[in-house]
Design a protein around this motif. Structure first.
Motif, mmCIF file in Angstrom:
data_model
loop_
_atom_site.group_PDB
_atom_site.id
_atom_site.type_symbol
_atom_site.label_atom_id
_atom_site.label_comp_id
_atom_site.label_asym_id
_atom_site.label_seq_id
_atom_site.Cartn_x
_atom_site.Cartn_y
_atom_site.Cartn_z
ATOM 1 N N SER A 75 93.561 72.133 33.432
ATOM 2 C CA SER A 75 92.101 72.107 33.461
ATOM 3 C C SER A 75 91.572 70.837 32.809
ATOM 4 O O SER A 75 90.715 70.136 33.379
ATOM 5 C CB SER A 75 91.538 73.343 32.748
ATOM 6 O OG SER A 75 90.129 73.282 32.709
ATOM 7 N N LEU A 102 81.073 69.500 23.469
ATOM 8 C CA LEU A 102 80.468 69.826 24.757
ATOM 9 C C LEU A 102 79.531 71.036 24.640
ATOM 10 O O LEU A 102 78.456 71.049 25.242
ATOM 11 C CB LEU A 102 81.542 70.099 25.806
ATOM 12 C CG LEU A 102 82.277 68.873 26.329
ATOM 13 C CD1 LEU A 102 83.429 69.284 27.234
ATOM 14 C CD2 LEU A 102 81.324 67.942 27.068
ATOM 15 N N ASN A 138 71.931 74.009 29.397
ATOM 16 C CA ASN A 138 72.757 74.177 30.595
ATOM 17 C C ASN A 138 73.620 75.421 30.401
ATOM 18 O O ASN A 138 74.831 75.344 30.226
ATOM 19 C CB ASN A 138 73.621 72.935 30.818
ATOM 20 C CG ASN A 138 74.473 73.033 32.059
ATOM 21 O OD1 ASN A 138 74.396 73.986 32.815
ATOM 22 N ND2 ASN A 138 75.296 72.027 32.262
ATOM 23 N N TRP A 139 72.989 76.568 30.429
ATOM 24 C CA TRP A 139 73.652 77.832 30.077
ATOM 25 C C TRP A 139 74.754 78.201 31.051
ATOM 26 O O TRP A 139 75.669 78.932 30.686
ATOM 27 C CB TRP A 139 72.613 78.946 29.968
ATOM 28 C CG TRP A 139 71.472 78.577 29.069
ATOM 29 C CD1 TRP A 139 70.155 78.509 29.404
ATOM 30 C CD2 TRP A 139 71.528 78.188 27.677
ATOM 31 N NE1 TRP A 139 69.392 78.116 28.321
ATOM 32 C CE2 TRP A 139 70.216 77.905 27.245
ATOM 33 C CE3 TRP A 139 72.572 78.038 26.753
ATOM 34 C CZ2 TRP A 139 69.911 77.504 25.953
ATOM 35 C CZ3 TRP A 139 72.262 77.629 25.460
ATOM 36 C CH2 TRP A 139 70.953 77.366 25.072
ATOM 37 N N GLU A 140 74.721 77.683 32.258
ATOM 38 C CA GLU A 140 75.758 78.002 33.247
ATOM 39 C C GLU A 140 77.126 77.438 32.852
ATOM 40 O O GLU A 140 78.147 78.001 33.195
ATOM 41 C CB GLU A 140 75.379 77.458 34.634
ATOM 42 C CG GLU A 140 74.098 78.025 35.207
ATOM 43 C CD GLU A 140 72.851 77.336 34.664
ATOM 44 O OE1 GLU A 140 72.889 76.141 34.323
ATOM 45 O OE2 GLU A 140 71.818 78.029 34.560
ATOM 46 N N SER A 141 77.144 76.325 32.140
ATOM 47 C CA SER A 141 78.407 75.694 31.739
ATOM 48 C C SER A 141 78.994 76.305 30.475
ATOM 49 O O SER A 141 80.183 76.148 30.199
ATOM 50 C CB SER A 141 78.191 74.197 31.506
ATOM 51 O OG SER A 141 77.821 73.573 32.700
ATOM 52 N N THR A 181 75.746 71.033 25.588
ATOM 53 C CA THR A 181 75.304 71.990 26.607
ATOM 54 C C THR A 181 74.106 72.796 26.124
ATOM 55 O O THR A 181 73.160 73.036 26.881
ATOM 56 C CB THR A 181 76.472 72.917 26.992
ATOM 57 O OG1 THR A 181 77.498 72.128 27.604
ATOM 58 C CG2 THR A 181 76.044 74.007 27.938
ATOM 59 N N HIS A 208 89.840 67.632 34.808
ATOM 60 C CA HIS A 208 88.481 67.176 34.475
ATOM 61 C C HIS A 208 88.470 65.664 34.225
ATOM 62 O O HIS A 208 87.588 64.956 34.711
ATOM 63 C CB HIS A 208 87.956 67.904 33.229
ATOM 64 C CG HIS A 208 87.303 69.204 33.507
ATOM 65 N ND1 HIS A 208 88.014 70.377 33.607
ATOM 66 C CD2 HIS A 208 86.008 69.514 33.706
ATOM 67 C CE1 HIS A 208 87.165 71.362 33.858
ATOM 68 N NE2 HIS A 208 85.946 70.866 33.923
ATOM 69 N N SER A 230 82.341 78.718 30.496
ATOM 70 C CA SER A 230 83.596 77.992 30.735
ATOM 71 C C SER A 230 84.056 77.263 29.478
ATOM 72 O O SER A 230 85.239 77.261 29.137
ATOM 73 C CB SER A 230 83.404 77.005 31.881
ATOM 74 O OG SER A 230 84.531 76.178 32.009
ATOM 75 N N GLN A 231 83.121 76.645 28.786
ATOM 76 C CA GLN A 231 83.467 75.912 27.566
ATOM 77 C C GLN A 231 83.931 76.866 26.467
ATOM 78 O O GLN A 231 84.881 76.570 25.741
ATOM 79 C CB GLN A 231 82.276 75.071 27.115
ATOM 80 C CG GLN A 231 81.949 73.969 28.105
ATOM 81 C CD GLN A 231 80.576 73.367 27.891
ATOM 82 O OE1 GLN A 231 79.738 73.895 27.176
ATOM 83 N NE2 GLN A 231 80.330 72.238 28.538
ATOM 84 N N SER A 261 71.223 63.581 32.299
ATOM 85 C CA SER A 261 71.196 64.984 31.866
ATOM 86 C C SER A 261 70.612 65.135 30.464
ATOM 87 O O SER A 261 70.002 66.152 30.148
ATOM 88 C CB SER A 261 72.605 65.574 31.889
ATOM 89 O OG SER A 261 73.124 65.585 33.194
#
Length: 131
Positions: A16, A87, A96-99, A91, A20, A102-103, A38
């Motif tokens: 992973s 990160l 950017n709550w969607e990421s 975030t 990236h 995963s983090q 961003s």
């Protein structure tokens, strides 16, 4: 944790991180521009975002490669967790709550692998320690 389970988790996490970094390295300038855009409405100044945007893919690639080959595993796990913590901080600043999930999952796996580092017996680390 047995050594095969540890190896599979280490390889998955390494792949992973490696992936990236690998896809971002050839397009560093575009990635940096995207990251700066961003963060333009966050309180982080561009002077902080730009260097981080260039270092991030290198760190991801390096941590991933070291985890895949099992070299400096403990240090790589700590470095990877630190990258993820940075990160996560970024975030949240840009909402950017969607990421975030995963983090957080990456941090959990870094931490689990650190906890069971004694199971890291299928690795270059072990070959070098036997010398």
């Amino acid at each position: 944790m047995n050594q095969n389970t540890y190896l599979l988790l280490r390889l998955a996490l390494g792949a992973s991180m490696f992936g990236h970094g690998l896809v971002r390295l050839p397009k560093l300038n575009a990635f940096s521009h995207w990251m700066v855009e961003s963060f333009k409405n966050s309180f982080l100044p561009k002077v902080v975002v730009v260097p981080f945007s260039y270092l991030l893919p290198i760190a991801e690639f390096g941590v991933g490669l070291l985890l895949i080959i099992g070299l400096f595993t403990q240090q790589s796990l700590i470095a990877g967790a630190m990258v993820m913590l940075l990160l996560i901080f970024g975030t949240t600043l840009i909402e950017n709550w969607e990421s975030l999930p995963s983090q957080l999952i990456h941090v959990a796996f870094f931490t689990i692998l650190l906890q069971f580092i004694s199971s890291n017996s299928i690795a270059l680390d072990m070959l070098l320690n036997k010398k």
